[in-house]
Design an enzyme around this catalytic site. Structure first.
Site, short mmCIF file in Angstrom:
data_model
loop_
_atom_site.label_atom_id
_atom_site.label_comp_id
_atom_site.label_asym_id
_atom_site.label_seq_id
_atom_site.Cartn_x
_atom_site.Cartn_y
_atom_site.Cartn_z
N ASP A 108 0.82 -1.39 -0.01
CA ASP A 108 -0.18 -0.15 0.01
C ASP A 108 0.93 1.39 -0.13
O ASP A 108 0.36 2.11 -0.59
CB ASP A 108 -1.07 -0.13 1.20
CG ASP A 108 -1.85 1.01 1.17
OD1 ASP A 108 -2.70 1.36 0.38
OD2 ASP A 108 -1.66 1.94 1.98
N ILE A 110 2.17 4.67 1.13
CA ILE A 110 1.64 5.91 1.89
C ILE A 110 0.32 5.95 1.63
O ILE A 110 -0.34 7.15 1.73
CB ILE A 110 2.24 6.99 1.90
CG1 ILE A 110 2.58 7.48 0.51
CG2 ILE A 110 3.65 6.83 2.46
CD1 ILE A 110 3.27 8.75 0.14
N ALA A 111 -0.73 5.22 1.36
CA ALA A 111 -2.17 5.10 1.09
C ALA A 111 -2.52 6.33 0.19
O ALA A 111 -3.60 6.73 0.29
CB ALA A 111 -2.82 5.47 2.45
N GLU A 131 0.96 -3.72 4.23
CA GLU A 131 2.15 -2.77 4.27
C GLU A 131 3.07 -3.14 5.13
O GLU A 131 2.71 -3.38 6.38
CB GLU A 131 1.87 -1.24 4.30
CG GLU A 131 3.09 -0.34 4.30
CD GLU A 131 3.85 -0.49 3.02
OE1 GLU A 131 5.10 -0.76 3.53
OE2 GLU A 131 3.23 -0.55 1.95
N VAL A 154 2.00 -8.98 3.24
CA VAL A 154 1.20 -9.54 2.15
C VAL A 154 1.37 -11.13 2.11
O VAL A 154 0.32 -12.01 1.70
CB VAL A 154 1.27 -9.27 0.64
CG1 VAL A 154 2.96 -9.45 0.50
CG2 VAL A 154 0.38 -9.51 -0.33
N ARG A 155 2.47 -11.86 2.58
CA ARG A 155 2.29 -13.01 2.43
C ARG A 155 1.86 -13.95 3.40
O ARG A 155 1.73 -15.07 3.37
CB ARG A 155 4.10 -13.55 2.50
CG ARG A 155 4.79 -12.99 1.23
CD ARG A 155 6.46 -13.08 1.60
NE ARG A 155 6.95 -12.17 2.55
CZ ARG A 155 7.97 -11.93 2.83
NH1 ARG A 155 9.09 -12.52 2.12
NH2 ARG A 155 8.41 -10.94 3.75
N CYS A 177 9.99 -2.82 -7.12
CA CYS A 177 10.50 -2.98 -8.55
C CYS A 177 12.09 -3.15 -8.24
O CYS A 177 12.75 -3.13 -9.62
CB CYS A 177 10.13 -1.86 -9.28
SG CYS A 177 10.74 -0.17 -8.55
N ARG A 295 8.73 5.88 -3.52
CA ARG A 295 7.99 4.49 -3.64
C ARG A 295 6.80 4.64 -4.00
O ARG A 295 5.99 3.56 -4.09
CB ARG A 295 8.49 3.80 -2.36
CG ARG A 295 10.02 3.29 -2.24
CD ARG A 295 9.86 2.02 -1.49
NE ARG A 295 9.54 2.53 0.13
CZ ARG A 295 10.21 2.97 1.22
NH1 ARG A 295 11.33 3.20 0.86
NH2 ARG A 295 9.62 3.22 2.36
N TRP A 297 2.71 5.92 -5.69
CA TRP A 297 2.02 5.84 -6.82
C TRP A 297 1.80 7.44 -7.14
O TRP A 297 1.78 8.31 -5.95
CB TRP A 297 0.88 5.21 -6.75
CG TRP A 297 0.88 3.82 -6.99
CD1 TRP A 297 1.86 3.20 -7.12
CD2 TRP A 297 -0.14 2.89 -7.15
NE1 TRP A 297 1.71 1.88 -6.97
CE2 TRP A 297 0.29 1.79 -7.12
CE3 TRP A 297 -1.62 2.84 -7.21
CZ2 TRP A 297 -0.63 0.79 -7.33
CZ3 TRP A 297 -2.30 1.97 -7.09
CH2 TRP A 297 -2.04 0.80 -7.14
#
Length: 316
Positions: A108, A110-111, A131, A154-155, A177, A295, A297
């Site tokens: 996620d 920073i939301a 996160e 997430v795992r 990435c 990092r 979006w």
């Protein structure tokens, strides 16, 4: 980015002070290409702007090409990819039947997703975020007053968790990435290191999809770096069963930030932009805040992509 933009190495690097730029230049390249002692002069500047962000002129032997962004986009957009069936098109939901949206956000950051949904006026019933960076969690918790449910790694998310938290209307994510970017000389690719975290997104996307008998809109979005190997891009597309679209933030904002997006959001074939001081929480230093932004979006891009969802979910 923690390696030199020129040589992809460097023991000591200078980070550009522009919040919309993630480039670093090592002191060796600066002294060789710009001039002896140039790195020492740069160190005393706060903020220091890199040679891609400074006014267009020569710095030693460094000269920025005027058309570098177009050349880069042409290079990565020239691959037509593989053939896949078009995504399912959902009819718009009548306004009186639209419900608040439920979101699962993986990696996620920073939301950004929650910020954009709220800015667009969506009613968010639940926003579950995976996160592991505590600084990122602190930003999301403070800025959105605890309305985000954090589930960490997430795992560790199981199919049972998805059943308990869902059903979800929107699944979004962009795995790290570092091991996919071709500018990282030590990258491990899609199947090793952090690259294989993509398969966690793929697994949970599969678990969240509506069953065949469920008649409801379901949308998803996966993002990653444009500068990835051809084989990695091909394999991601094969698993997600669609080709990516490349969107550069310059199309909808003042900053260049090209990314690949896979998904089924309406109008995908047709970017940073956070509020001032958005990451200024928990006495976080400038360097840490810049890393979070680097990092994240791009807000204008995600706003552009999410806006058509107003035809499906309730807004204020």
């Amino acid at each position: 980015q923690s390696y030199c933009t020129v040589c992809c190495g460097g023991r000591e690097v200078l980070l550009c002070g522009n919040a919309n730029c993630c480039r670093c230049f090592c002191v060796d390249c600066i002294d060789i290409l710009v001039g002896p002692g140039a790195s020492e002069e740069a160190k005393v500047l706060d903020p220091w702007r890199c040679y891609m962000c400074l006014p267009h002129e020569s710095y030693g032997v460094l000269r920025r090409r005027g058309d570098w962004t177009m050349k880069l986009q042409e290079f990565f957009a020239s691959d037509n990819g593989q053939e896949y069936d078009p995504p399912k098109i959902y009819p718009a939901v009548p306004a009186e039947n639209r419900k608040p949206i439920k979101v699962l956000s993986l990696f996620d950051g920073i939301a950004t997703g929650y910020l954009v949904l709220r800015d667009l006026g969506f009613k968010v019933e639940r926003y579950v975020a995976s996160e592991i960076c505590e600084d990122s969690i602190a930003v999301g918790t403070v800025r959105h007053e605890g309305r985000i449910t954090y589930v960490h790694d997430v795992r560790n998310i199981s199919r049972q968790n998805i059943h308990e938290w869902g059903p979800f209307d929107l699944v979004i994510g962009g795995s790290p990435c570092n091991d996919l970017s071709i500018v990282n000389p030590a990258r491990k690719g899609l199947y090793e290191g952090t690259g294989r975290l993509f398969f966690e997104f793929y697994r949970l996307l599969h678990d969240t999809r509506p069953k065949e008998w469920e008649d409801r809109p379901f949308f998803w979005l996966f993002e990653n770096v444009v500068a990835m190997g051809v084989n990695d891009k091909r394999d991601i597309s094969r698993f997600l069963e669609c080709n990516p679209v490349m969107i550069d933030a310059i199309d909808v904002s003042a900053a260049h930030r090209a990314r690949y997006f896979w998904g089924n959001l309406p109008g995908m074939n047709r970017i940073f932009g956070f509020p001032v001081h958005y990451t200024d929480v928990s006495n976080m230093g400038r360097g840490a805040r810049q890393k979070l932004l680097g990092r994240s979006w791009s807000v204008p891009v995600i706003r552009h992509l999410f806006a058509p969802l107003k035809d499906y979910f309730a807004c204020e």
